[in-house]
Design a protein around this motif. Structure first.
Motif, PDB file in Angstrom:
ATOM      1  N   PRO A  74       0.821  -1.217   0.000  1.00  0.00           N
ATOM      2  CA  PRO A  74       0.000   0.000   0.000  1.00  0.00           C
ATOM      3  C   PRO A  74       0.857   1.269   0.000  1.00  0.00           C
ATOM      4  O   PRO A  74       1.868   1.335   0.685  1.00  0.00           O
ATOM      5  N   THR A  75       0.452   2.235  -0.790  1.00  0.00           N
ATOM      6  CA  THR A  75       1.052   3.572  -0.765  1.00  0.00           C
ATOM      7  C   THR A  75      -0.095   4.551  -0.538  1.00  0.00           C
ATOM      8  O   THR A  75      -1.266   4.153  -0.501  1.00  0.00           O
ATOM      9  N   SER A  76       0.223   5.815  -0.440  1.00  0.00           N
ATOM     10  CA  SER A  76      -0.837   6.810  -0.232  1.00  0.00           C
ATOM     11  C   SER A  76      -1.674   7.018  -1.497  1.00  0.00           C
ATOM     12  O   SER A  76      -2.755   7.604  -1.437  1.00  0.00           O
ATOM     13  N   ILE A  77      -1.190   6.529  -2.631  1.00  0.00           N
ATOM     14  CA  ILE A  77      -1.884   6.729  -3.907  1.00  0.00           C
ATOM     15  C   ILE A  77      -2.640   5.478  -4.336  1.00  0.00           C
ATOM     16  O   ILE A  77      -3.792   5.548  -4.755  1.00  0.00           O
ATOM     17  N   ALA A  78      -1.979   4.336  -4.268  1.00  0.00           N
ATOM     18  CA  ALA A  78      -2.567   3.074  -4.731  1.00  0.00           C
ATOM     19  C   ALA A  78      -1.812   1.915  -4.088  1.00  0.00           C
ATOM     20  O   ALA A  78      -0.698   2.095  -3.597  1.00  0.00           O
ATOM     21  N   THR A  79      -2.415   0.740  -4.126  1.00  0.00           N
ATOM     22  CA  THR A  79      -1.712  -0.459  -3.681  1.00  0.00           C
ATOM     23  C   THR A  79      -0.956  -1.019  -4.878  1.00  0.00           C
ATOM     24  O   THR A  79      -1.544  -1.354  -5.901  1.00  0.00           O
ATOM     25  N   VAL A  80       0.355  -1.083  -4.732  1.00  0.00           N
ATOM     26  CA  VAL A  80       1.247  -1.496  -5.811  1.00  0.00           C
ATOM     27  C   VAL A  80       1.572  -2.973  -5.646  1.00  0.00           C
ATOM     28  O   VAL A  80       1.837  -3.438  -4.545  1.00  0.00           O
ATOM     29  N   THR A  84      -1.105  15.076 -18.594  1.00  0.00           N
ATOM     30  CA  THR A  84      -1.860  13.940 -19.125  1.00  0.00           C
ATOM     31  C   THR A  84      -1.766  12.779 -18.142  1.00  0.00           C
ATOM     32  O   THR A  84      -0.664  12.391 -17.736  1.00  0.00           O
ATOM     33  N   PRO A  85      -2.910  12.212 -17.746  1.00  0.00           N
ATOM     34  CA  PRO A  85      -2.882  11.099 -16.788  1.00  0.00           C
ATOM     35  C   PRO A  85      -2.136   9.876 -17.340  1.00  0.00           C
ATOM     36  O   PRO A  85      -2.074   9.647 -18.543  1.00  0.00           O
ATOM     37  N   ILE A  86      -1.604   9.110 -16.421  1.00  0.00           N
ATOM     38  CA  ILE A  86      -0.864   7.887 -16.751  1.00  0.00           C
ATOM     39  C   ILE A  86      -1.694   6.701 -16.272  1.00  0.00           C
ATOM     40  O   ILE A  86      -2.169   6.680 -15.130  1.00  0.00           O
ATOM     41  N   HIS A  87      -1.849   5.711 -17.150  1.00  0.00           N
ATOM     42  CA  HIS A  87      -2.582   4.494 -16.776  1.00  0.00           C
ATOM     43  C   HIS A  87      -1.729   3.682 -15.798  1.00  0.00           C
ATOM     44  O   HIS A  87      -0.550   3.439 -16.050  1.00  0.00           O
ATOM     45  N   PHE A  88      -2.360   3.270 -14.695  1.00  0.00           N
ATOM     46  CA  PHE A  88      -1.679   2.417 -13.723  1.00  0.00           C
ATOM     47  C   PHE A  88      -2.644   1.332 -13.278  1.00  0.00           C
ATOM     48  O   PHE A  88      -3.772   1.622 -12.889  1.00  0.00           O
ATOM     49  N   ARG A  89      -2.219   0.099 -13.363  1.00  0.00           N
ATOM     50  CA  ARG A  89      -3.043  -1.022 -12.916  1.00  0.00           C
ATOM     51  C   ARG A  89      -2.564  -1.409 -11.524  1.00  0.00           C
ATOM     52  O   ARG A  89      -1.431  -1.848 -11.347  1.00  0.00           O
ATOM     53  N   ASN A  90      -3.448  -1.280 -10.527  1.00  0.00           N
ATOM     54  CA  ASN A  90      -3.052  -1.518  -9.144  1.00  0.00           C
ATOM     55  C   ASN A  90      -3.060  -3.015  -8.800  1.00  0.00           C
ATOM     56  O   ASN A  90      -3.340  -3.867  -9.645  1.00  0.00           O
ATOM     57  N   ALA A  91      -2.761  -3.323  -7.560  1.00  0.00           N
ATOM     58  CA  ALA A  91      -2.651  -4.714  -7.120  1.00  0.00           C
ATOM     59  C   ALA A  91      -3.980  -5.463  -7.204  1.00  0.00           C
ATOM     60  O   ALA A  91      -3.998  -6.694  -7.231  1.00  0.00           O
ATOM     61  N   TYR A 119      10.379   2.368   0.654  1.00  0.00           N
ATOM     62  CA  TYR A 119      10.199   1.060   1.299  1.00  0.00           C
ATOM     63  C   TYR A 119      11.440   0.195   1.063  1.00  0.00           C
ATOM     64  O   TYR A 119      11.998  -0.387   1.998  1.00  0.00           O
ATOM     65  N   GLY A 120      11.902   0.129  -0.167  1.00  0.00           N
ATOM     66  CA  GLY A 120      13.090  -0.663  -0.493  1.00  0.00           C
ATOM     67  C   GLY A 120      14.327  -0.154   0.225  1.00  0.00           C
ATOM     68  O   GLY A 120      15.150  -0.935   0.712  1.00  0.00           O
ATOM     69  N   MET A 137       3.830   7.961  -5.610  1.00  0.00           N
ATOM     70  CA  MET A 137       3.657   6.527  -5.400  1.00  0.00           C
ATOM     71  C   MET A 137       5.001   5.795  -5.530  1.00  0.00           C
ATOM     72  O   MET A 137       5.363   4.983  -4.670  1.00  0.00           O
ATOM     73  N   THR A 138       5.750   6.097  -6.587  1.00  0.00           N
ATOM     74  CA  THR A 138       7.021   5.396  -6.787  1.00  0.00           C
ATOM     75  C   THR A 138       8.069   5.822  -5.752  1.00  0.00           C
ATOM     76  O   THR A 138       8.911   5.013  -5.363  1.00  0.00           O
ATOM     77  N   ASP A 139       8.012   7.073  -5.297  1.00  0.00           N
ATOM     78  CA  ASP A 139       8.902   7.509  -4.213  1.00  0.00           C
ATOM     79  C   ASP A 139       8.646   6.677  -2.950  1.00  0.00           C
ATOM     80  O   ASP A 139       9.587   6.276  -2.254  1.00  0.00           O
TER      81      ASP A 139
END
Length: 158
Positions: free
Chosen positions: A55-61, A89-96, A118-119, A111-113
């Protein structure tokens, strides 16, 4: 008490030793214990780096493998390029959950930050544990028994 069968040129003899003496005679050498602990830290680090749904603050990856990590790095690069060009322009992202979301470049970067953070936490913990192992192993003031006890106590936090 432990009973040990010992082979010698005269034949097989039975030796009785107390449990502490038997344990002392049959322990791995400290360098083997050190290497084993080091390898177990690496294995646990690798397992924790890819927890599955994260889980991130934007989406579950979905973070299952280096391939997922590579896909996120690509999305991050696209988001940075768009952000640099003031392209929202929005970017398509498919969540978990396999739901496609339309995310603004800034959201993808956030989200990627968080995934990258986490890593970094996982790596920082593994480095700390390895530093502890090394410090114990190199400490000339500790007896071999103290080193063994302290090396065995180095474990990942829950």
């Amino acid at each position: 008490m432990a009973t040990i069968l010992k082979s010698s040129p005269a034949g097989i003899e039975t030796i009785t030793v107390d449990d502490e003496e038997w344990a002392a005679q049959n322990q791995q050498p400290l360098d083997v214990l050190y290497d084993s602990k080091h390898q177990s830290i690496n294995a646990e680090r690798d397992r924790r780096l890819y927890p599955g749904p994260l889980p991130t603050s934007i989406a579950t990856v979905d973070l299952r493998s280096a391939r997922d990590e590579s896909n996120l790095a690509h999305l991050r690069a696209v988001a940075r390029e768009r952000q640099t060009a003031n392209d929202i322009t929005p970017i398509h992202f498919r969540n978990a959950d396999n739901v496609t979301q339309m995310l603004a470049p800034a959201q993808v970067i956030t989200m990627t930050d968080e995934v990258l953070g986490y890593g970094q936490q996982i790596y920082a913990t593994s480095w700390k544990l390895k530093d502890q192992l090394q410090a114990i192993y190199d400490d000339e003031q500790l007896t071999p028994a103290e080193k063994r006890t302290q090396l065995e106590a180095v474990v990942w936090p829950e």
